[in-house]
Design an enzyme around this catalytic site. Structure first.
Site, mmCIF file in Angstrom:
data_model
loop_
_atom_site.group_PDB
_atom_site.id
_atom_site.type_symbol
_atom_site.label_atom_id
_atom_site.label_comp_id
_atom_site.label_asym_id
_atom_site.label_seq_id
_atom_site.Cartn_x
_atom_site.Cartn_y
_atom_site.Cartn_z
ATOM 1 N N ASP A 1 42.927 15.822 16.681
ATOM 2 C CA ASP A 1 43.846 14.737 16.299
ATOM 3 C C ASP A 1 45.277 15.232 16.072
ATOM 4 O OD1 ASP A 1 42.059 12.611 16.428
ATOM 5 O OD2 ASP A 1 41.355 12.914 14.386
ATOM 6 N N MET B 1 50.967 6.144 13.351
ATOM 7 C CA MET B 1 49.706 6.551 13.988
ATOM 8 C C MET B 1 48.867 5.348 14.425
ATOM 9 S SD MET B 1 48.230 9.868 12.075
ATOM 10 C CE MET B 1 49.241 11.236 11.544
ATOM 11 N N LYS C 1 33.698 11.181 10.808
ATOM 12 C CA LYS C 1 34.361 12.482 11.026
ATOM 13 C C LYS C 1 34.050 13.522 9.943
ATOM 14 C CE LYS C 1 38.370 10.620 13.475
ATOM 15 N NZ LYS C 1 39.829 10.682 13.633
#
Ligand code: ATR
Length: 273
Positions: A102, A213, A65
């Protein structure tokens, strides 16, 4: 047919092809979604090759990422803030646009569970990439306070300073956390090791909302712990996974898929229900 991919390493267990294939069926979009697992030092080349060969867009996951952030032509404001890219779209004028869905996925999932963010007191555990991605979208919901606690306190302080212009965000040492929080979000990777962030049980009360998460076929270590100490509303990151995908799909296709049915099918696929 338009082609999409998720880049990651490892990526074999990614649920993204499953999710996007269901989104495409539901919205009657013709597309193919696959997996790519380049060697860690070959991501840049693999990304270039994919778009040279007609790819329309991709998702990017661990560990690529941050690298994707440096490889795109243009960044969305939320990707800029997150310092990471999880969604790339080839625009009609040939530009590679880097986005980050996200944090939007987290907020959408919290809302779908009926969690109120406006005027709430939020505790965010962890100060890594996942926390960074969540901060701007959470602050945009106008909480009364957002406290970051992290094992390495200086990292929490840095993040709080970086996002201070967006809202009332501060950093606090775990042992000094006090008062009543409405929502605790665990963005640490502790659950991956079956470990717990060092949170005092006294902070858990019956009306608190707990979000991890991470997700798994059974409760994460953090969710089990919070339940043991009286939390009644607990949520894991599976909904966030589906919501961030829905946001990416919307960026690519200009049409927003529904998430409820897809989340149900994903749970069935994982053996959760
Ligand atoms: P990600 O990109 O998923 O956020 P990361 O950047 O490696 O991953 O960050 C992991 C986060 O989990 C960090 O905030 C880390 O704390 P440190 O900054 O002190 O390393 C936190 N973390 C990992 N294991 C933990 C544990 N056992 N207890 C508490 N925090 C933990």
């Amino acid at each position: 047919m338009d082609r999409y991919l998720v880049f990651g390493h490892p990526v074999r267990h990614s649920k993204s092809p499953f999710i996007h294939t269901l989104f495409a069926r539901q919205t009657q979009q013709e597309l193919k979604y696959g997996l790519a697992e380049p060697a860690v030092d070959e991501f840049a080349q693999a990304l270039r090759t994919f778009f040279d060969q007609g790819g329309k867009g991709c998702n990017v996951t661990v560990p690529f990422k941050e690298q994707a952030f440096t490889l795109v032509d243009r960044l969305s404001p939320r990707a800029k803030r997150a310092g990471a890219v999880n969604t790339i779209k080839l625009t009609d004028d040939g530009v590679l646009l880097g986005d980050n869905t996200d944090g939007a996925g987290l907020v959408a999932d919290l809302k779908s569970h009926g969690v109120t963010l406006a005027d709430s007191r939020i505790l965010l555990l962890g100060a890594g990439g996942a926390a960074r991605g969540a901060l701007a979208p959470l602050l945009a919901e106008l909480p009364s306070e957002l406290v970051i606690a992290n094992r390495t306190h200086t990292k929490a302080q840095q993040l709080a300073a970086e996002f201070h212009d967006l809202g009332p965000v501060t950093a606090q040492i775990y042992e000094q956390l006090a008062g009543s929080f409405d929502l605790v979000i665990n963005s640490t990777s502790a659950s991956l090791q079956g470990a717990l962030p060092p949170l005092a049980p006294a902070l858990i009360h019956t009306d608190i909302a707990i979000y991890d998460m991470m997700y798994g076929a059974s409760d994460t270590a953090f969710i089990s712990w919070a339940k043991q100490h009286g939390a009644r509303q607990t949520m894991d990151g599976l909904g966030m996974l589906v919501e961030q995908a829905a946001e990416a799909f919307t960026v690519w296709r200009g049409i927003r898929p529904g998430t409820k049915q897809v989340l149900r099918e994903l749970k069935r696929n994982l053996g959760v229900i």
